[in-house]
Enzyme design. Structure first.
Site, PDB file in Angstrom:
ATOM      1  N   LYS A   1       0.835  -1.204   0.000  1.00 50.52           N
ATOM      2  CA  LYS A   1       0.000   0.000   0.000  1.00 50.52           C
ATOM      3  C   LYS A   1       0.878   1.265   0.000  1.00 50.52           C
ATOM      4  O   LYS A   1       2.096   1.184   0.203  1.00 50.52           O
ATOM      5  CB  LYS A   1      -0.929  -0.035   1.223  1.00 50.52           C
ATOM      6  CG  LYS A   1      -1.987  -1.155   1.165  1.00 50.52           C
ATOM      7  CD  LYS A   1      -2.881  -1.109   2.402  1.00 50.52           C
ATOM      8  CE  LYS A   1      -4.014  -2.125   2.324  1.00 50.52           C
ATOM      9  NZ  LYS A   1      -4.890  -2.053   3.524  1.00 50.52           N
TER      10      LYS A   1
ATOM     11  N   HIS B   1      -1.927  -5.276   1.331  1.00 46.88           N
ATOM     12  CA  HIS B   1      -3.201  -5.921   1.039  1.00 46.88           C
ATOM     13  C   HIS B   1      -2.929  -7.328   0.515  1.00 46.88           C
ATOM     14  O   HIS B   1      -1.976  -7.537  -0.217  1.00 46.88           O
ATOM     15  CB  HIS B   1      -3.983  -5.145  -0.034  1.00 46.88           C
ATOM     16  CG  HIS B   1      -5.162  -5.918  -0.552  1.00 46.88           C
ATOM     17  ND1 HIS B   1      -6.380  -5.900   0.082  1.00 46.88           N
ATOM     18  CD2 HIS B   1      -5.288  -6.780  -1.598  1.00 46.88           C
ATOM     19  CE1 HIS B   1      -7.218  -6.714  -0.578  1.00 46.88           C
ATOM     20  NE2 HIS B   1      -6.578  -7.248  -1.587  1.00 46.88           N
TER      21      HIS B   1
ATOM     22  N   GLU C   1      -9.518 -10.228  -7.971  1.00 50.55           N
ATOM     23  CA  GLU C   1      -8.586  -9.107  -7.771  1.00 50.55           C
ATOM     24  C   GLU C   1      -7.442  -9.158  -8.774  1.00 50.55           C
ATOM     25  O   GLU C   1      -6.998  -8.117  -9.266  1.00 50.55           O
ATOM     26  CB  GLU C   1      -8.080  -9.115  -6.320  1.00 50.55           C
ATOM     27  CG  GLU C   1      -9.214  -8.817  -5.344  1.00 50.55           C
ATOM     28  CD  GLU C   1      -8.787  -8.792  -3.876  1.00 50.55           C
ATOM     29  OE1 GLU C   1      -7.664  -9.250  -3.563  1.00 50.55           O
ATOM     30  OE2 GLU C   1      -9.588  -8.319  -3.054  1.00 50.55           O
TER      31      GLU C   1
ATOM     32  N   PHE D   1     -15.336   3.850   7.519  1.00 48.71           N
ATOM     33  CA  PHE D   1     -13.945   4.087   7.140  1.00 48.71           C
ATOM     34  C   PHE D   1     -13.732   4.098   5.635  1.00 48.71           C
ATOM     35  O   PHE D   1     -12.600   4.276   5.175  1.00 48.71           O
ATOM     36  CB  PHE D   1     -13.028   3.043   7.799  1.00 48.71           C
ATOM     37  CG  PHE D   1     -13.314   1.607   7.404  1.00 48.71           C
ATOM     38  CD1 PHE D   1     -12.772   1.060   6.240  1.00 48.71           C
ATOM     39  CD2 PHE D   1     -14.124   0.803   8.191  1.00 48.71           C
ATOM     40  CE1 PHE D   1     -13.019  -0.255   5.885  1.00 48.71           C
ATOM     41  CE2 PHE D   1     -14.390  -0.520   7.833  1.00 48.71           C
ATOM     42  CZ  PHE D   1     -13.835  -1.045   6.685  1.00 48.71           C
TER      43      PHE D   1
ATOM     44  N   TYR E   1     -12.358  -2.019  -3.358  1.00 46.86           N
ATOM     45  CA  TYR E   1     -12.867  -2.047  -1.987  1.00 46.86           C
ATOM     46  C   TYR E   1     -14.392  -1.984  -1.936  1.00 46.86           C
ATOM     47  O   TYR E   1     -14.962  -1.577  -0.913  1.00 46.86           O
ATOM     48  CB  TYR E   1     -12.249  -0.907  -1.176  1.00 46.86           C
ATOM     49  CG  TYR E   1     -10.832  -1.207  -0.699  1.00 46.86           C
ATOM     50  CD1 TYR E   1     -10.540  -2.381  -0.003  1.00 46.86           C
ATOM     51  CD2 TYR E   1      -9.793  -0.310  -0.928  1.00 46.86           C
ATOM     52  CE1 TYR E   1      -9.265  -2.663   0.449  1.00 46.86           C
ATOM     53  CE2 TYR E   1      -8.502  -0.579  -0.470  1.00 46.86           C
ATOM     54  CZ  TYR E   1      -8.251  -1.755   0.218  1.00 46.86           C
ATOM     55  OH  TYR E   1      -6.976  -2.023   0.674  1.00 46.86           O
TER      56      TYR E   1
ATOM     57  N   ASN F   1      -1.873  -0.036   7.169  1.00 49.43           N
ATOM     58  CA  ASN F   1      -1.392  -1.369   7.538  1.00 49.43           C
ATOM     59  C   ASN F   1      -0.556  -2.041   6.457  1.00 49.43           C
ATOM     60  O   ASN F   1      -0.482  -3.263   6.382  1.00 49.43           O
ATOM     61  CB  ASN F   1      -2.559  -2.250   8.005  1.00 49.43           C
ATOM     62  CG  ASN F   1      -3.639  -2.396   6.957  1.00 49.43           C
ATOM     63  OD1 ASN F   1      -3.475  -1.930   5.823  1.00 49.43           O
ATOM     64  ND2 ASN F   1      -4.731  -3.055   7.310  1.00 49.43           N
TER      65      ASN F   1
ATOM     66  N   THR G   1      -5.813  -7.793  10.381  1.00 52.40           N
ATOM     67  CA  THR G   1      -6.086  -6.517   9.715  1.00 52.40           C
ATOM     68  C   THR G   1      -5.473  -5.358  10.500  1.00 52.40           C
ATOM     69  O   THR G   1      -4.904  -4.435   9.921  1.00 52.40           O
ATOM     70  CB  THR G   1      -7.608  -6.314   9.560  1.00 52.40           C
ATOM     71  OG1 THR G   1      -8.120  -7.373   8.745  1.00 52.40           O
ATOM     72  CG2 THR G   1      -7.926  -4.985   8.899  1.00 52.40           C
TER      73      THR G   1
HETATM   74  P1  IDP Z   1      -7.902  -6.816   5.262  1.00 51.23           P
HETATM   75  O1  IDP Z   1      -7.068  -5.775   4.562  1.00 51.23           O
HETATM   76  O2  IDP Z   1      -7.141  -7.453   6.398  1.00 51.23           O
HETATM   77  O3  IDP Z   1      -8.497  -7.818   4.320  1.00 51.23           O
HETATM   78  P2  IDP Z   1     -10.549  -5.630   5.462  1.00 51.23           P
HETATM   79  O4  IDP Z   1     -11.516  -5.887   6.566  1.00 51.23           O
HETATM   80  O5  IDP Z   1     -10.830  -6.233   4.127  1.00 51.23           O
HETATM   81  O6  IDP Z   1      -9.093  -6.037   5.985  1.00 51.23           O
HETATM   82  O7  IDP Z   1     -10.446  -4.042   5.301  1.00 51.23           O
HETATM   83  C1  IDP Z   1      -9.774  -3.479   4.207  1.00 51.23           C
HETATM   84  C2  IDP Z   1      -8.883  -2.363   4.704  1.00 51.23           C
HETATM   85  O8  IDP Z   1      -9.678  -1.321   5.216  1.00 51.23           O
HETATM   86  C3  IDP Z   1      -7.941  -2.738   5.832  1.00 51.23           C
HETATM   87  O9  IDP Z   1      -6.732  -3.321   5.384  1.00 51.23           O
HETATM   88  C4  IDP Z   1      -7.699  -1.405   6.504  1.00 51.23           C
HETATM   89  O10 IDP Z   1      -6.690  -0.665   5.799  1.00 51.23           O
HETATM   90  C5  IDP Z   1      -9.027  -0.703   6.315  1.00 51.23           C
HETATM   91  N1  IDP Z   1      -9.882  -0.861   7.482  1.00 51.23           N
HETATM   92  C6  IDP Z   1     -10.597  -1.942   7.841  1.00 51.23           C
HETATM   93  N2  IDP Z   1     -11.303  -1.733   8.946  1.00 51.23           N
HETATM   94  C7  IDP Z   1     -11.034  -0.462   9.314  1.00 51.23           C
HETATM   95  C8  IDP Z   1     -11.466   0.361  10.414  1.00 51.23           C
HETATM   96  O11 IDP Z   1     -12.246  -0.042  11.266  1.00 51.23           O
HETATM   97  N3  IDP Z   1     -10.962   1.619  10.447  1.00 51.23           N
HETATM   98  C9  IDP Z   1     -10.086   2.106   9.515  1.00 51.23           C
HETATM   99  N4  IDP Z   1      -9.659   1.365   8.472  1.00 51.23           N
HETATM  100  C10 IDP Z   1     -10.126   0.098   8.378  1.00 51.23           C
HETATM  101 MG    MG Z   2     -10.010  -7.725   2.928  1.00 54.50          MG
END
Ligand code: IDP
Ligand code: MG
Length: 159
Positions: A13, A119, A132, A61, A53, A116, A95
């Site tokens: 990212k 992806h 994807e 978010f 997304y 984070n 996550t």
């Molecule tokens: P993942 O990346 O581990 O698959 P997902 O639940 O698919 O997690 O969420 C996609 C991305 O959205 C996450 O990697 C993170 O960057 C962001 N994200 C998810 N939940 C939150 C939140 O509660 N607050 C802020 N950002 C979030």
């Molecule tokens: Mg995800």
């Protein structure tokens, strides 16, 4: 092809790119024995961000997530190997980096849920990896090649 040919979509990212972590992250997958079959340094536009997304549209978010993922270049990749989608997710950690074990990518390289670093396709979402890959790569951008050290990764590869 063999059962070692599962493909998964992975992306460093914008925070990971800015922090110079592409090499570290690529090295982890190479060291594990996975094979890179696609790689593209690129800028994600608003439309691609919404598509990628889409499952999170409407969540609180979502707007911040789209802003973040379009805020600078990413390094998109396709990695291939046995059980690749699940193995990559295990290597990524949770996550939230704060909940991720040391040794995982997010556990070693991040502290904040909104930034984070990486992806990876969700292994619990059937077909997410193929969807994807198709969204980010044309078929002719994926390279089929023989990884000569695969015989030392997989016991059932012929020597
Ligand atoms: P993942 O990346 O581990 O698959 P997902 O639940 O698919 O997690 O969420 C996609 C991305 O959205 C996450 O990697 C993170 O960057 C962001 N994200 C998810 N939940 C939150 C939140 O509660 N607050 C802020 N950002 C979030
Ligand atoms: Mg995800």
């Amino acid at each position: 092809m063999s059962h070692h040919d599962e493909r998964t979509f992975v992306m460093v990212k914008p925070d990971g790119v800015q922090r110079g972590l592409i090499g570290d992250i690529v090295a982890r997958f190479e060291d594990r024995g996975l094979k890179m079959v696609g790689g593209k340094f690129m800028q994600i536009d608003e439309e691609l961000a919404h598509e990628h997304y889409g499952e999170h549209e409407g969540k609180p978010f979502f707007d911040g997530l789209v802003d973040f993922i379009t805020s600078g270049p990413v390094f998109a990749m396709v990695w291939e190997g046995a059980d690749a989608t699940r193995q990559v997710r295990q290597m990524m950690g949770e996550t939230d980096p704060a909940e991720s074990a040391p040794g995982t990518i997010r556990g070693d390289l991040g502290l904040d849920l909104g930034q984070n670093v990486i992806h990876g396709s969700d292994h619990e979402d059937e077909g997410a990896n193929e969807r994807e890959i198709e969204l980010f790569f044309d078929e002719d951008e994926l390279v089929e090649w023989d990884q000569t050290d695969a015989v030392w990764v997989y016991e059932d590869e012929d020597h």
